[in-house]
Design a protein around this motif. Structure first.
Motif, PDB file in Angstrom:
ATOM      1  N   THR A 229      -8.968  -2.286  -5.618  1.00  0.00           N
ATOM      2  CA  THR A 229      -8.193  -2.890  -6.704  1.00  0.00           C
ATOM      3  C   THR A 229      -7.965  -4.365  -6.451  1.00  0.00           C
ATOM      4  O   THR A 229      -8.081  -5.200  -7.361  1.00  0.00           O
ATOM      5  CB  THR A 229      -6.848  -2.184  -6.853  1.00  0.00           C
TER       6      THR A 229
ATOM      7  N   SER B  68      -8.495   2.603  -2.089  1.00  0.00           N
ATOM      8  CA  SER B  68      -8.338   2.267  -3.508  1.00  0.00           C
ATOM      9  C   SER B  68      -7.584   0.964  -3.676  1.00  0.00           C
ATOM     10  O   SER B  68      -7.859   0.192  -4.602  1.00  0.00           O
ATOM     11  CB  SER B  68      -7.667   3.407  -4.266  1.00  0.00           C
ATOM     12  N   VAL B  69      -6.633   0.692  -2.787  1.00  0.00           N
ATOM     13  CA  VAL B  69      -5.904  -0.577  -2.901  1.00  0.00           C
ATOM     14  C   VAL B  69      -6.851  -1.743  -2.631  1.00  0.00           C
ATOM     15  O   VAL B  69      -6.831  -2.751  -3.338  1.00  0.00           O
ATOM     16  CB  VAL B  69      -4.713  -0.623  -1.922  1.00  0.00           C
TER      17      VAL B  69
ATOM     18  N   ARG C 281      -4.147   6.880   3.217  1.00  0.00           N
ATOM     19  CA  ARG C 281      -4.888   7.530   2.144  1.00  0.00           C
ATOM     20  C   ARG C 281      -5.097   6.618   0.952  1.00  0.00           C
ATOM     21  O   ARG C 281      -5.939   6.861   0.109  1.00  0.00           O
ATOM     22  CB  ARG C 281      -4.145   8.777   1.695  1.00  0.00           C
ATOM     23  N   MET C 282      -4.289   5.539   0.843  1.00  0.00           N
ATOM     24  CA  MET C 282      -4.382   4.691  -0.345  1.00  0.00           C
ATOM     25  C   MET C 282      -5.168   3.415  -0.096  1.00  0.00           C
ATOM     26  O   MET C 282      -5.406   2.642  -1.014  1.00  0.00           O
ATOM     27  CB  MET C 282      -2.972   4.327  -0.810  1.00  0.00           C
TER      28      MET C 282
ATOM     29  N   ASP D  50      -0.058  13.123   5.078  1.00  0.00           N
ATOM     30  CA  ASP D  50      -1.399  13.269   5.643  1.00  0.00           C
ATOM     31  C   ASP D  50      -1.492  14.374   6.678  1.00  0.00           C
ATOM     32  O   ASP D  50      -2.553  14.946   6.872  1.00  0.00           O
ATOM     33  CB  ASP D  50      -1.832  11.941   6.291  1.00  0.00           C
TER      34      ASP D  50
ATOM     35  N   LEU E   8       2.548   2.417  -6.892  1.00  0.00           N
ATOM     36  CA  LEU E   8       2.413   3.672  -6.140  1.00  0.00           C
ATOM     37  C   LEU E   8       1.990   4.811  -7.068  1.00  0.00           C
ATOM     38  O   LEU E   8       2.649   5.030  -8.075  1.00  0.00           O
ATOM     39  CB  LEU E   8       3.731   4.014  -5.454  1.00  0.00           C
TER      40      LEU E   8
ATOM     41  N   GLY F 191       0.008   4.472   5.127  1.00  0.00           N
ATOM     42  CA  GLY F 191      -0.662   4.092   3.888  1.00  0.00           C
ATOM     43  C   GLY F 191      -2.127   4.454   3.861  1.00  0.00           C
ATOM     44  O   GLY F 191      -2.844   4.145   2.925  1.00  0.00           O
TER      45      GLY F 191
ATOM     46  N   GLU G 133      -0.236  -3.542  -7.278  1.00  0.00           N
ATOM     47  CA  GLU G 133      -0.625  -2.139  -7.142  1.00  0.00           C
ATOM     48  C   GLU G 133       0.633  -1.259  -7.183  1.00  0.00           C
ATOM     49  O   GLU G 133       1.547  -1.468  -6.407  1.00  0.00           O
ATOM     50  CB  GLU G 133      -1.365  -1.961  -5.823  1.00  0.00           C
TER      51      GLU G 133
ATOM     52  N   ILE H  85       0.876  -1.172   0.000  1.00  0.00           N
ATOM     53  CA  ILE H  85       0.000   0.000   0.000  1.00  0.00           C
ATOM     54  C   ILE H  85       0.907   1.214   0.000  1.00  0.00           C
ATOM     55  O   ILE H  85       1.497   1.546   1.020  1.00  0.00           O
ATOM     56  CB  ILE H  85      -0.910   0.013   1.242  1.00  0.00           C
ATOM     57  N   GLY H  86       1.027   1.844  -1.159  1.00  0.00           N
ATOM     58  CA  GLY H  86       1.921   2.984  -1.263  1.00  0.00           C
ATOM     59  C   GLY H  86       3.331   2.568  -0.915  1.00  0.00           C
ATOM     60  O   GLY H  86       3.845   1.580  -1.427  1.00  0.00           O
TER      61      GLY H  86
END
Lengths: 176, 782, 159
Positions: A131, A127-128, A123-124, B703, A176, A121, A174, A52-53
């Motif tokens: 996906t 979406s991860v 914020r991602m 963030d 980045l 991670g 995934e 994740i990111g």
């Protein structure tokens, strides 16, 4: 994090169910070098690799399948721990016979994450997760096609591990 | 009171080293044989530890040692209480649960250390984390302040009956009676959420134990070198003078570096005595967010009682304060909130109640503002809603109720962080308010510009708020001033420096008294080997308290130099002056002694020496105020809100500030500007977010958004008022936190004003574009 | 034993030959291996910009570059700009305008600005804001930096 969605499978419900409950097929849905080994019909353990990111790690854990009413529904409970954090999730899956030879899979669930995974991670993650789920469904689709094709062509390796792996592509990592 | 150098805009002595990469920060220090430490930290916020298996880590090449709680034996115990409990306040309840250096049976916050790895490099130490197997049993986390106090809540500290960490009530007058007879009472629930210190340099410590001499040398990025030294010495059973704490250059303090009982402060010195090699620990940015203290996190239920003419009769404020998993810093932050609620207004009846709550989140200790912004935010919002109720202009209702010039000193009836009643020493609050209004063109904006802009479909709003800033609290600081044989001057004091310019302002104070060039004054701060009495840099007290001690010591030398000059030069004392590095006779340039020669002559190596005299030109002195000096001011801003994206642009920012006598206007402006940038961050960008499992979701600059250059107002306009403090000879007050304290309150008012047609109420800080949008939707209009 | 890779790097005009692990960050290499601690580390995520150096003349985050990637390249750090006795006009202007307080972020700002002031003899405020927008400062509020850059650019243009 809450998850929900649905996916249309082009096959009869019993086929979809059988495929779903096949540990080899499930393994193939997981990203990267993940793998699942069966302990018994309801319990699996293994490792899952998640990226994740900037956070990338392998999580050891287990999967339990409960509340099964084949071929209608079941609940998946997942727990994983690794150096980069932990994951806990629960998903309720329903298989709906559309009446036209296709099956609608509906899912709702929630996941909790912690550790570095959560703090860097965050914020991602949504979406991860989406996906990963989408990639898993694509993998399942392919699996289903292979099984149905094999059945039509006269039963070569219907439920065998080899043929269900042959045309499977691992979901794309995934980036980045 | 401006002098030759005092009160002047003098460029800083320390700049050249900082600009050319020659300034030494703690991570720049390399010692032979140095090892590196890393902390394995808990992912879970609340859990029981079953086992921690480090055997595989110990086998990794390059790993020298791995320690868990049990390895520390008797050294493992909760750390010291850094700030005494509020026993000065009657009927106060306080449960001390100080920081645990490393988790033993139970984990109470995500980020709490589980193991310390010592290795040849930090890279290898972190590799070893993969080898450590931690078996824990997760527990439900306590994160909601109000639910935490409900029966049946999980307990952060199981030896207590509840998660209540402290309960303090203070009041003056009679709120109930005031509320009953008031024309109006307005109530609101107001929340201020957590922010981080965010210094560009993370924390760090190096410990070097010399076993043969029994001496320990520590370099630390700390705001409190002397308390740190004393704490470490006590824990190791050493006499204080066997432990030396040196502060190198520090890349920003902002509050969290005042801590002296953090895991590294406690454990690294112990480990250094075991391994007998220097140990370095440097925090990384994620650790700084996760496991270094942060602040703000309160929920207020506040009420204001007022009459139709706008006179405020009373304020009541019951609030929950999150202290996190432990409370090593006592009640400093919420007490600051209590003392900064009504402080600049004449409010005859005031009731304020703190319920401090333990949660499974990181510990809360001061961050620039330290509880004051919360109090100001609550009061200014209450006043704004009172004004709204009356259809009264926000500037007018403030002017109606501010304490006036004639009233000082004003006894507030509320005990503050220094455990004495707060007394407002001097000020001119109405003048600051008027000046801010004038500078921003308040009346013209409201009457002419805003209606025109509204007609054009623009959403611009204006805000005006008032604030006070309690500073310069005790207990004391000290200094030694020495004139050397070369005529240069050393000023040594116990506090450390984090960028405020102490090397220059302290030099200015001494230079003014001794008639030398500012560049010839060398300031030494934060080295306990050179000066070992003092408390630290916090509460905007450096210039006022340490500066006054320096002034007193330098004045003693001045008197002595004049006396000796009178003797040596054969002129009456009132004809002797100090200037240009010399002691001279007024009006006769041929008769003088250089300061350096005077210092030598005052230190004879033969002959006799006067009874009661001290050798050389050197003096030590101390200063401790009876209570803190109070700065104050007003802030006005004009904002432009884009109703589609909810981006808020601060177009103009005016701050009128009173910090008493100013030593170096350029540096004071710098402090105000820096505080404003943090205030803007606290208004719209910065928010520490914990989820319901106590997981910190904002542990990087991705963030947690610090304001960038383009987020700042185009130009911050500074206005000054000086009402010298009667509490110290120079009349100085502190200024470090001024910009941070009032900004969120003004921002909220200005944004409400910009979106006035929405009926928007902003009852929380910080905001963000998405949160602002949500609030606008909820307010039902537009 | 972890594998070491030989690298040759030109830093501030001097050639260094070293053997390093592949994962060693350029920021750590400069600070600890080459004893050039003027470059500071603020986040290791590439966000704060304190570690900015010039990589073949371009400002880059040294915390996001591995030392091995610098093999054969030219690096300039803040130590190359000036000395306390002979400061670069940018450094001089930063001091005059009080554009630094704790000084930790300052080397990153300076290195980000060096190519900018060399190519913008008369920068507007917008251009300056954009040039510094990638660096974080917690102390100054940035305002004085804008003045400092204007002053430095003028001085450098005047020669």
């Amino acid at each position: 994090m809450n998850l929900e969605g649905e996916h249309q499978f082009k096959g009869p419900r019993q086929e979809v169910w059988d495929m779903f409950r096949d540990p080899e097929t499930l393994s193939a849905c997981l990203p990267g070098k993940s793998q699942l080994t069966k302990i018994d019909e309801q319990h699996f353990e293994g490792t899952i690799n998640i990226r994740i990111g900037p956070v990338n790690g392998s999580f050891g854990g287990n999967l339990e399948i409960t509340d099964e009413i084949p071929p209608e529904k079941c609940t998946l409970v997942v727990q994983g721990r690794g150096v980069t954090g932990f994951v806990k999730g629960i998903g309720h899956i329903q298989f709906v016979d559309q009446g036209d030879g296709t099956t609608l899979l509906k899912y709702t669930g929630e996941a909790q994450i912690g550790g570095t995974l959560a703090s860097v991670g965050q914020r991602m993650i949504d979406s991860v997760a989406k996906t990963m789920i989408r990639a898993a469904f694509e993998s399942l689709n392919k699996s289903l096609e292979v099984r149905l094709a094999a059945k039509e062509s006269g039963g070569k390796g219907v439920r065998g591990s080899d043929s269900s792996k042959v045309n499977l592509e691992k979901p794309a990592e995934e980036k980045l | 009171m401006a002098g030759i150098v005092f009160g002047q805009r003098i460029p800083r002595n320390e700049d050249a080293r900082l600009l050319t990469g020659k300034a030494e920060f703690v991570d720049d220090i390399e010692l032979p044989g140095m090892l590196h430490a890393a902390f394995l930290r808990s992912d879970y916020a609340h859990a029981r530890i079953n086992s921690i298996d480090v055997s595989a880590a110990l086998k990794r090449p390059g790993v020298v040692a791995v320690y868990t709680a049990t390895d520390f034996g008797d050294y493992w115990k909760p750390g010291p209480l850094q700030v005494p409990p509020p026993t000065a306040i009657p009927n106060s309840v306080f449960f001390a649960r100080t920081l645990i250096p490393i988790s033993k049976d139970k984990i109470r916050y995500s980020g709490e250390p589980l193991a310390v790895v010592i290795a040849e490099s930090r890279y290898i130490a972190e590799d070893a984390f993969d080898d450590i197997i931690v078996d824990v049993e997760p527990l439900d986390a306590v994160t909601d302040l109000e639910k935490a106090l409900e029966p049946g809540s999980p307990l952060v500290h199981e030896d207590l009956e509840s998660n209540l960490a402290a309960h303090v009530i203070q009041q003056h007058g009679n709120w109930e009676e005031a509320a009953a007879r008031a024309d109006y009472v307005v109530k609101r629930k107001i929340m201020v959420d957590r922010c981080a210190g965010g210094a560009m340099e993370n924390r760090g410590i190096i410990v070097d134990w010399n076993e043969r001499s029994g001496e320990m040398t520590i370099w630390a990025s700390t705001q409190a070198p002397i308390p740190l030294r004393n704490s470490i010495a006590a824990r190791l059973g050493l006499f204080e003078d066997k432990v030396r704490v040196i502060t190198p250059f520090i890349g920003g303090g902002f509050g969290p570096k005042i801590m002296t009982s953090m895991p590294d402060d406690v454990l690294i010195p112990i480990i250094a005595t075991w391994l007998k090699r220097p140990i370095k620990w440097i925090e990384d940015r994620r650790e700084n967010f996760l496991a270094t203290t942060s602040e703000r996190d309160q929920i207020h239920y506040a009420e204001i009682a007022f009459n139709k003419d706008g006179a405020i009769l009373g304020v009541k404020d019951m609030f929950y304060h999150n202290t996190g998993a432990y409370d090593p810093y006592g009640m400093t932050v919420p007490l600051n909130t209590q003392t900064h609620t009504v402080s600049n207004y004449n409010v005859p009846n005031f009731y304020t109640e703190i319920k401090m709550v333990f949660t499974n989140e990181m510990v809360v200790t001061p961050v620039r503002g330290a509880g004051r912004p919360e109090g100001v935010f609550v009061m200014e919002r209450l006043i704004d809603y009172a004004a709204c109720e009356l259809g009264m202009d926000p500037a007018d209702i403030r002017a109606r109720n501010l304490i006036t010039r004639e009233q000082y000193p004003v006894r507030t009836g509320i005990i503050g962080q220094d455990f004495v009643e707060g007394v407002l020493d001097s000020g001119d609050y109405p003048k600051a308010l008027q000046k801010a209004c004038d500078m921003i063109g308040y009346d013209r904006f409201i009457r002419e510009e805003q209606p025109r802009l509204r007609a054009e479909g623009k959403h611009k709003g204006i805000g005006i708020v008032c604030f006070t800033e309690g500073t310069a609290v005790g207990p004391y600081e000290g200094a030694r001033v020495t004139v050397g044989a070369n005529g240069k001057v050393n000023v040594t004091t116990g506090i450390s420096t984090q960028g405020q310019g102490h090397f220059t302002v302290f030099a200015q104070i001494a230079a003014e008294q001794l008639g030398v060039d500012v560049k010839d004054v060398n300031v030494i701060t934060g080295d306990t080997g050179q000066f070992h009495w003092g408390a630290g840099t916090f509460a905007s007290r450096g210039a006022a308290v340490a500066g006054t001690a320096i002034y007193k010591a330098a004045s003693k030398i001045r008197q002595k130099a004049i006396m000796l000059g009178s003797q040596f030069l054969g002129a009456p004392e009132d004809q002797i002056e100090l200037c240009g590095g010399r002691v001279c006779v007024k009006g006769d340039p041929s008769r003088y002694i250089s300061m350096g020669e005077m210092a030598q002559r005052a230190n004879p190596t033969r002959g006799t020496f006067p009874e009661g005299a001290e050798p050389g030109l050197e003096a030590v002195d101390y200063y401790g105020p009876p209570y803190g000096a109070t700065g104050a001011g007003s802030v006005a801003m004009i904002v432009d809100v884009d109703p589609e994206t909810m981006a808020v642009r601060v177009e103009r920012y005016v701050i009128v500030h009173d910090a008493g006598t100013i030593i170096n206007p350029m540096l004071v402006e710098g402090q105000v500007l820096g505080g404003v940038s943090m205030g803007i961050g606290n208004s719209f960008f910065e928010k520490m977010v914990y989820d319901e499992n106590g997981q910190l979701l904002s542990a990087s600059f991705m963030d947690y958004l610090l304001p960038q250059a383009t987020d700042m107002p185009a130009k911050i306009e500074l206005g000054h008022i000086e009402t010298p403090s009667p509490l110290n000879p120079l009349g100085i007050k502190g200024v470090g936190e001024a910009g941070a304290i009032p900004t969120p309150a003004c921002f909220a008012q200005a944004v409400e004003n910009a979106l006035a047609d929405c009926g928007l109420q902003i009852l929380e800080m910080p905001l963000s574009p998405s949160r602002l949008w949500e609030l606008v939707q909820q307010s039902g209009k537009e | 034993m972890t594998k070491l890779y030989p690298i040759t790097v030109n830093v501030n005009g001097r050639i260094y030959e070293r053997s390093v692990e592949s994962r060693l960050l350029l920021s750590d290499f400069l600070r600890h291996d080459l004893n050039l601690p003027g470059t500071h580390v603020g986040c290791e995520h590439g966000l704060c910009g304190a570690c900015t150096i010039l990589f073949d003349g371009q400002p880059m985050r040294s915390c996001l570059i591995f030392a091995v990637q610098a093999n054969g390249h030219e690096i300039r750090t803040v130590e190359s700009l000036g000395t306390p006795e002979a400061m670069h006009p940018l450094q001089q202007a930063f001091s005059e305008k009080h554009a630094l307080q704790c000084g930790y972020c300052t080397p990153g700002f300076l290195m980000s600005l060096v190519p900018f002031v060399e190519t913008h003899p008369n920068p507007t405020e917008e251009e300056i804001l954009e040039a510094i927008d990638g660096n974080l400062c917690r102390c100054t509020g940035y305002q004085n930096m804008i003045e400092a850059v204007k002053t430095a650019a003028e001085k450098m243009a005047a020669g």
